[in-house]
Design a protein around this motif. Structure first.
Motif, short mmCIF file in Angstrom:
data_model
loop_
_atom_site.label_atom_id
_atom_site.label_comp_id
_atom_site.label_asym_id
_atom_site.label_seq_id
_atom_site.Cartn_x
_atom_site.Cartn_y
_atom_site.Cartn_z
N MET A 355 83.03 22.66 81.26
CA MET A 355 83.95 22.43 82.38
C MET A 355 83.62 21.08 83.04
SD MET A 355 84.76 25.09 85.48
CE MET A 355 83.03 25.25 85.98
N PHE A 356 84.64 20.23 83.21
CA PHE A 356 84.51 18.96 83.92
C PHE A 356 85.27 19.06 85.24
CE2 PHE A 356 83.75 17.65 79.55
CZ PHE A 356 82.72 16.74 79.68
N ILE A 357 84.58 18.76 86.34
CA ILE A 357 85.22 18.79 87.65
C ILE A 357 85.40 17.37 88.16
CG2 ILE A 357 85.03 19.48 90.08
CD1 ILE A 357 83.19 21.48 87.48
N ASP A 444 94.80 21.97 87.69
CA ASP A 444 94.87 21.44 89.05
C ASP A 444 96.16 21.93 89.69
OD1 ASP A 444 96.92 19.82 88.02
OD2 ASP A 444 95.56 18.16 87.63
N SER A 445 96.42 21.54 90.93
CA SER A 445 97.59 22.06 91.65
C SER A 445 98.90 21.59 91.04
CB SER A 445 97.52 21.68 93.13
OG SER A 445 97.42 20.28 93.28
N ASP A 446 98.87 20.49 90.28
CA ASP A 446 100.08 20.06 89.58
C ASP A 446 100.46 21.04 88.47
OD1 ASP A 446 100.42 17.78 91.12
OD2 ASP A 446 99.13 16.57 89.83
N ARG A 447 99.43 21.72 87.92
CA ARG A 447 99.68 22.70 86.85
C ARG A 447 99.99 24.09 87.39
NH1 ARG A 447 97.66 22.92 81.74
NH2 ARG A 447 98.97 24.77 81.79
N LEU A 448 99.54 24.38 88.61
CA LEU A 448 99.66 25.75 89.15
C LEU A 448 100.60 25.79 90.34
CD1 LEU A 448 95.88 26.73 89.02
CD2 LEU A 448 97.63 27.21 87.33
N ARG A 449 101.85 25.49 90.11
CA ARG A 449 102.82 25.49 91.20
C ARG A 449 103.47 26.86 91.39
NH1 ARG A 449 103.63 20.55 93.14
NH2 ARG A 449 103.11 18.74 91.88
N LYS A 450 103.55 27.66 90.33
CA LYS A 450 104.19 28.97 90.40
C LYS A 450 103.24 30.04 89.89
CE LYS A 450 108.75 26.95 89.45
NZ LYS A 450 109.89 26.91 88.49
N LYS A 451 103.56 31.31 90.24
CA LYS A 451 102.76 32.43 89.79
C LYS A 451 102.74 32.52 88.26
CE LYS A 451 102.17 37.42 90.42
NZ LYS A 451 102.74 38.65 91.03
N VAL A 470 89.23 20.76 82.20
CA VAL A 470 89.17 19.62 83.12
C VAL A 470 90.01 19.97 84.33
CG1 VAL A 470 89.77 17.20 83.49
CG2 VAL A 470 88.83 17.92 81.29
N GLY A 471 89.44 19.86 85.52
CA GLY A 471 90.23 20.21 86.70
C GLY A 471 89.58 19.82 87.99
N THR A 472 90.28 20.09 89.08
CA THR A 472 89.77 19.87 90.43
C THR A 472 88.96 21.10 90.84
OG1 THR A 472 91.78 20.78 91.39
CG2 THR A 472 91.73 18.40 91.01
#
Length: 646
Positions: A355-357, A444-451, A470-472
């Motif tokens: 995992m890369f943060i 990241d939040s760009d990928r997780l906009r909806k349920k 890879v994520g925030t």
């Protein structure tokens, strides 16, 4: 027919007002009890409100009538009434606004579910048929004896549980719940509720229910009815669940009590953790705060005897912590060292996940002119715009302002030597795939906009196609990974320390411990930094969080920061510049109140003036806030926002 009005009642509406007095005829008054919902005229319309109490005396002005009683039982108990008044006074907010936050709209307007589905029983098996990780934890039940005694005696007492892991925290909670009749359990994020709920549901069945903002209106109505009828005696939810009308609460538990998500940003700016402790006081209930990295404030309250500290004995196996000094390491990219890439290659070859943060979303963090150093900024927020490669746009991550096309030349010097600098998760994903040669998954939040996006991502995580994530920090804070990774690397750890916040070191330690909690005990955590001499890393190497908190408290005491002083942030938002008026009021404030500011900025046509008030006395701080609130009392052009304990 003449009606004789026998009684007057104070009614509170879920609007920015205090209680208003209404009269009630003798026939209707027999049905009324404090805490019930009634309808009454408000601003030329009939609105639902809550009966606060019978009014003392007859008002000298004309009074309108209560129309009807809308609930069979009180939805606000005496303890919740007391809690409402306390929140209003402590957080400097009108009681009506507090009521609006305490009771969801579905309390006043019931909504039926469109489809009545038979709830499927959750199981402790994941898609591979493995047991839920919470079941593999063996807890020390002896440390719960004081909590059980407090619950049995029905006395108010607050405990702080310093858990060795999040799984231990959940297992310990379940053991404590075995001895309670009713409980409220708070979790900071909606996305973290599912695993805990399914784990507890196995033991407590239909007596447990969910309550959070993600529920539909129909499900919220159903949850409130189940709680009022006592069919649901254990409520699991986010911050607002602390206000659910659970009768005779035995236990209030706040998981991950350090989380900033418990703090509400809008008025009233309450902290769910602190409100939970106060409700426990009014209910004479036991309060359990728990975390793998408790907050400084809670640790301080333990040192003063207000809270009781609980910590399991024995050692816990944790991943190896490795601090990488980027000043002397070979860099393969400006943001990643050779040693981190070499280690990740080793783990990937062993078929483990890495995992890369990188706590920056987007592709590049700034578009800069190399000739005059001009940076493309948001015209409203004055922060650099971030480049997103998928739609070739520049976006502001604060207000959402967007440029759909990249500028061809510098807006200041008109030169063409402009470059995209810095790295976000999109660029990291692209570079890592190139360097390591394996497929990566970006979170990241760009990928997780909806349920649906979250559900699809979980399915991807369950597979073996993705060896690298890879994520925030959203990846570890708001997402429950189906399995632990064997290695993680924090690429921009210094960003945690460089935020303008006196809590930056505490928050950095907490973020890193949460990341470490997602790694296998025999795994590795690499932290890249250009500030290895910072005192934070001295304690991180050995996971010595307790001694870190002691040093952090010592540093804050010398600077008079919480918990050794109280803070209040006051913001004035006006169409005109009222700096002069604010400055005149400053001279009338108690000299024992330290004032930082005022600072003045102009955004979107409005003037915003900020003041930070600091005092060792809560009463003096409150009086200082009231002086500033009076400045805007009769003004329609100026709004004031007060954040106590910002």
């Amino acid at each position: 027919m003449i009606k004789f009005y026998m009684k007057f009642y104070d009614v509170l509406f879920p609007v920015n007002l205090g209680p208003l007095t209404y009269r009630c005829d003798d026939e209707l008054s027999h049905q009324i009890k404090p805490g019930m919902i009634v309808s009454a005229p408000l601003k030329n319309r009939v609105s639902p409100g809550i009966i606060i109490a019978e009014s003392q005396g007859i008002p000298p002005v004309s009074v309108k009538d209560i129309q009807q009683v809308m609930s069979d039982v009180p939805v606000l108990s005496d303890t919740l009434m007391n809690l409402l008044r306390w929140i209003s006074a402590y957080y400097a907010a009108e009681q009506g606004l507090v009521l609006k936050n305490m009771l969801p709209r579905e309390t006043f307007i019931k909504v039926k579910q469109r489809k009545k589905k038979i709830p499927s029983r959750s199981t402790s098996l994941n898609k591979e048929g493995e047991r839920h990780p919470f079941h593999d934890i063996h807890i020390d039940t002896n440390i719960a004896s004081d909590i059980n005694a407090s619950i049995k005696q029905q006395i108010f007492k607050t405990f702080l549980f310093h858990a060795p892991s999040s799984a231990y925290e959940a297992s310990f909670l379940r053991a404590v719940l075995m001895n309670v009749d009713s409980a409220i359990i708070l979790v900071p994020e909606v996305s973290l509720i599912h695993d805990l709920f399914s784990f507890l549901e196995e033991t407590f069945g239909d007596s447990i229910c969910l309550f959070h903002s993600g529920l539909s209106k129909g499900k919220k109505t159903e949850a409130i009815e189940r709680i009022l009828s006592s069919h649901a005696r254990i409520v699991v939810g986010t911050r607002s669940a602390i206000f659910t009308p659970v009768k005779k609460v035995s236990l209030i538990a706040v998981l991950h009590e350090h989380s900033s998500s418990y703090k509400q940003e809008n008025t009233p700016c309450y902290n769910g953790r602190d409100v939970a402790v106060k409700r426990g006081y009014f209910e004479k209930a036991t309060v359990l705060l728990s975390s793998i990295c408790p907050s400084v404030e809670s640790f301080y309250n333990c040192s003063k005897g207000k809270y009781n500290l609980l910590k399991p004995t024995g050692t816990v196996k944790r991943p190896k912590m490795k601090i990488i000094d980027m000043r002397f390491e070979k860099l393969l990219k400006p943001y990643v060292t050779k040693s981190v890439i070499s280690a990740s290659l080793r783990h990937v070859r062993n078929e483990h996940k890495v995992m890369f943060i990188m706590n920056r979303r987007g592709y590049a963090t700034v578009l800069q002119c190399m000739d005059c150093n001009h940076k493309e900024e948001c015209p409203h927020c004055r922060v650099p715009l971030v480049f997103h490669k998928q739609d070739m746009s520049l976006k502001c991550h604060y207000c959402g302002h967007m440029l759909t096309r990249l500028p061809q030349y510098c807006g200041v010097c008109k030169g063409f030597n402009i470059r995209l600098l810095g790295a976000g998760t999109q660029r990291v994903k692209e570079d890592i795939e190139e360097m390591i040669g394996v497929k990566t998954l970006r979170i990241d939040s760009d990928r997780l906009r909806k349920k649906a996006d979250t559900e699809g991502l979980i399915n991807d995580l369950m597979g073996i196609d993705y060896r690298i994530l890879v994520g925030t920090r959203l990846m570890t804070r708001r997402l429950t990974l189906p399995e632990k990774v064997s290695m993680a690397a924090i690429l921009n750890a210094d960003q945690f320390l460089n935020i303008p916040d006196f809590r930056s070191a505490e928050k950095a330690f907490q973020e890193i411990l949460i990341i470490a909690d997602k790694i296998e005990p025999h795994g590795e955590l690499y932290i890249q930094t250009r500030m290895p001499e910072n005192y934070l890393y001295r304690y991180l190497k050995t996971y010595n969080y307790s001694d870190f908190l002691k040093e952090e408290m010592h540093r804050r005491k010398s600077l008079r920061y919480p918990p050794y002083a109280k803070l209040a942030l006051v913001r004035f938002i006006s169409k005109k510049n009222i700096t002069k008026e604010v400055s005149e009021v400053l001279n009338t404030i108690d000299k024992d109140i330290e004032i930082l500011g005022p600072s003045h900025v102009r955004e979107r046509g409005n003037h915003e003036i900020k003041l930070l008030l600091k005092s060792s006395s809560q009463e003096k701080l409150r009086s200082g806030v009231e002086v500033f609130m009076k400045l805007c009392e009769d003004s329609k052009e100026t709004r004031i926002k007060v954040d106590v304990d910002p």
